[in-house]
Design an enzyme around this catalytic site. Structure first.
Site, PDB file in Angstrom:
ATOM      1  N   HIS A  49     -13.850   4.223  35.973  1.00 15.18           N
ATOM      2  CA  HIS A  49     -15.172   4.820  35.786  1.00 15.18           C
ATOM      3  C   HIS A  49     -15.555   4.749  34.307  1.00 15.18           C
ATOM      4  O   HIS A  49     -14.717   4.443  33.454  1.00 15.18           O
ATOM      5  CB  HIS A  49     -15.194   6.273  36.276  1.00 15.18           C
ATOM      6  CG  HIS A  49     -14.210   7.155  35.594  1.00 15.18           C
ATOM      7  ND1 HIS A  49     -13.023   7.544  36.163  1.00 15.18           N
ATOM      8  CD2 HIS A  49     -14.222   7.696  34.357  1.00 15.18           C
ATOM      9  CE1 HIS A  49     -12.358   8.290  35.311  1.00 15.18           C
ATOM     10  NE2 HIS A  49     -13.055   8.397  34.196  1.00 15.18           N
TER      11      HIS A  49
HETATM   12  C1  T46 Z   1     -11.157   9.948  32.056  1.00 15.65           C
HETATM   13  C2  T46 Z   1      -9.735   9.580  32.289  1.00 15.65           C
HETATM   14  C3  T46 Z   1      -9.037   9.169  31.013  1.00 15.65           C
HETATM   15  C4  T46 Z   1     -11.202  18.473  36.985  1.00 15.65           C
HETATM   16  O1  T46 Z   1     -11.378  19.367  37.823  1.00 15.65           O
HETATM   17  N1  T46 Z   1     -11.424  18.744  35.662  1.00 15.65           N
HETATM   18  C5  T46 Z   1     -11.254  17.798  34.691  1.00 15.65           C
HETATM   19  O2  T46 Z   1     -11.486  18.096  33.512  1.00 15.65           O
HETATM   20  C6  T46 Z   1     -10.809  16.495  35.077  1.00 15.65           C
HETATM   21  C7  T46 Z   1     -10.616  15.416  34.020  1.00 15.65           C
HETATM   22  C8  T46 Z   1     -10.587  16.259  36.397  1.00 15.65           C
HETATM   23  N2  T46 Z   1     -10.760  17.232  37.327  1.00 15.65           N
HETATM   24  C9  T46 Z   1     -10.453  16.944  38.741  1.00 15.65           C
HETATM   25  C10 T46 Z   1     -11.403  15.960  39.409  1.00 15.65           C
HETATM   26  C11 T46 Z   1     -10.523  15.257  40.413  1.00 15.65           C
HETATM   27  O3  T46 Z   1     -10.487  15.997  41.607  1.00 15.65           O
HETATM   28  O4  T46 Z   1      -9.170  16.333  38.790  1.00 15.65           O
HETATM   29  C12 T46 Z   1      -9.133  15.309  39.778  1.00 15.65           C
HETATM   30  C13 T46 Z   1      -8.694  13.992  39.187  1.00 15.65           C
HETATM   31  O5  T46 Z   1      -9.717  13.487  38.301  1.00 15.65           O
HETATM   32  P1  T46 Z   1     -10.040  11.935  38.166  1.00 15.65           P
HETATM   33  O6  T46 Z   1      -9.827  11.254  39.450  1.00 15.65           O
HETATM   34  O7  T46 Z   1     -11.398  11.809  37.523  1.00 15.65           O
HETATM   35  O8  T46 Z   1      -8.898  11.476  37.114  1.00 15.65           O
HETATM   36  P2  T46 Z   1      -8.730  10.076  36.377  1.00 15.65           P
HETATM   37  O9  T46 Z   1      -7.339  10.053  35.893  1.00 15.65           O
HETATM   38  O10 T46 Z   1      -9.196   8.946  37.208  1.00 15.65           O
HETATM   39  O11 T46 Z   1      -9.735  10.172  35.107  1.00 15.65           O
HETATM   40  C14 T46 Z   1      -9.539  11.161  34.110  1.00 15.65           C
HETATM   41  C15 T46 Z   1     -10.868  11.797  33.732  1.00 15.65           C
HETATM   42  O12 T46 Z   1     -11.528  12.289  34.917  1.00 15.65           O
HETATM   43  C16 T46 Z   1     -11.813  10.836  33.044  1.00 15.65           C
HETATM   44  O13 T46 Z   1     -12.887  11.539  32.450  1.00 15.65           O
HETATM   45  O14 T46 Z   1     -11.809   9.414  31.182  1.00 15.65           O
HETATM   46  O15 T46 Z   1      -8.958  10.582  32.947  1.00 15.65           O
END
Ligand code: T46
Length: 133
Positions: A49
């Protein structure tokens, strides 16, 4: 594309190492949120993303992982494997995180609170977004 890398000052002595990060001094924004990614399973790729506004500093404080950054024109990967090195990931950059070592802890300092509306999770929409002018 040129990835903005940071070598943070290490305050080492005979007890070991300490790194201190101050907002708007060691990196160019104020921090509203900190999160960390750990216990990543073998072969997992995360991210896929971009963000419309968010800026972040990524530091692999333990173990190692790779980050692929893509500005819509060029891509570059970087290995993070030191608690004293970080990268700036600005807005409008597609990111993927992969090759996590089993002990990797990826620390993220974020300029904004969590906001799902800031995410661009579709690659074609990302390309439209970065080429909108
Ligand atoms: C990024 C990369 C480096 C939250 O509730 N609060 C938060 O602050 C974050 C970051 C995530 N979440 C929840 C949302 C999803 O249900 O945690 C779960 C996993 O998040 P996500 O699938 O977005 O994680 P990544 O590892 O794909 O991405 C993350 C960050 O979301 C993103 O901003 O830049 O790490």
């Amino acid at each position: 594309m040129k990835i903005e890398k940071y070598q943070f000052q290490q305050h080492g002595d005979d007890r070991g190492q300490l790194v201190a990060l101050e907002e708007n001094k060691d990196f160019p924004f104020s921090v509203k949120r900190v999160y960390y990614i750990y216990d990543t399973k073998e072969g997992v790729h995360r991210g896929f993303h971009a963000h419309q506004h968010l800026q972040q500093i990524l530091v692999c404080v333990h173990g190692s992982c790779k980050i692929l950054l893509d500005n819509g024109k060029e891509k570059e990967s970087v290995l993070l494997n030191s608690p004293s090195e970080g990268i700036l990931v600005g807005n409008n950059i597609w990111r993927e995180m992969y090759d996590f070592s089993p002990d990797a802890v990826l620390l993220v300092l974020a300029s904004e609170f969590y906001n799902e509306e800031d995410y661009i999770r579709d690659y074609d929409k990302f390309l439209e977004f970065v080429n909108r002018e």
